[in-house]
Design a protein around this motif. Sequence first.
Motif, mmCIF file in Angstrom:
data_model
loop_
_atom_site.group_PDB
_atom_site.id
_atom_site.type_symbol
_atom_site.label_atom_id
_atom_site.label_comp_id
_atom_site.label_asym_id
_atom_site.label_seq_id
_atom_site.Cartn_x
_atom_site.Cartn_y
_atom_site.Cartn_z
ATOM 1 N N SER A 16 2.090 11.519 -6.100
ATOM 2 C CA SER A 16 2.479 11.726 -4.754
ATOM 3 C C SER A 16 1.594 10.641 -4.012
ATOM 4 O O SER A 16 2.699 10.460 -3.254
ATOM 5 C CB SER A 16 1.310 13.007 -4.326
ATOM 6 O OG SER A 16 1.778 14.586 -5.071
ATOM 7 N N ALA A 20 4.501 8.104 -1.669
ATOM 8 C CA ALA A 20 3.515 7.747 -0.161
ATOM 9 C C ALA A 20 3.288 6.511 -0.003
ATOM 10 O O ALA A 20 3.961 5.989 0.990
ATOM 11 C CB ALA A 20 2.172 8.850 0.228
ATOM 12 N N GLU A 127 -1.805 10.540 6.015
ATOM 13 C CA GLU A 127 -1.277 9.168 6.853
ATOM 14 C C GLU A 127 -2.020 8.185 7.342
ATOM 15 O O GLU A 127 -1.723 7.129 6.877
ATOM 16 C CB GLU A 127 -0.365 9.695 8.499
ATOM 17 C CG GLU A 127 0.918 10.011 7.501
ATOM 18 C CD GLU A 127 1.842 10.564 9.159
ATOM 19 O OE1 GLU A 127 1.621 9.305 8.882
ATOM 20 O OE2 GLU A 127 2.119 11.236 8.997
ATOM 21 N N ILE A 130 -2.808 6.455 3.795
ATOM 22 C CA ILE A 130 -2.235 5.908 2.723
ATOM 23 C C ILE A 130 -1.962 4.621 3.845
ATOM 24 O O ILE A 130 -1.690 3.742 3.355
ATOM 25 C CB ILE A 130 -0.310 6.813 3.282
ATOM 26 C CG1 ILE A 130 -0.457 8.522 2.326
ATOM 27 C CG2 ILE A 130 0.492 6.024 2.616
ATOM 28 C CD1 ILE A 130 -1.293 7.626 1.353
#
Length: 149
Positions: A16, A20, A127, A130
């Motif tokens: 995952s 991302a 986010e 990331i």
Amino acid sequence: MKVISVVGPKKSGKTSLVEAMVRSLEGRGRVGTVKSMPDHEIEDRGDTRRHFDAGAEVVLGVGKDGVTLSVSRGGSLDSALKALEGSGVDYAVVEGFKSSDLPKIVLGGIDVPNSIRMVDGGPPFDERLIEELVELLMTLPDYRSPEVG
């Protein structure tokens, strides 16, 4: 080419996180990935096995969407990274290879060499996290394959 590895125990969210990061890197250059698959065996009766049995060193599979899967006899992380670099990739996100010398993002609190960032928790990933990890990747020196003796 900038390279980073994402490591952690099974089911910790490695795939995952790689997904991302790839999505975030997509607009910044060409992105490639390498996945460690130590438990993946070539099927006993599948076409890949037949190709290897015939003597092929590398078997490439091309799907209807133009996706290529490469399986190498005695392949290594270094050979995979060289192949990515040769294809013009700007960024490589590696999943696994805990004992490699690559800089690593670590999930699940494991102790590995060259850890540059620990990530607590699992997916879904924020986010902002990331973006922070992608920015970290961009600050790394370009990958240099190990010198062969």
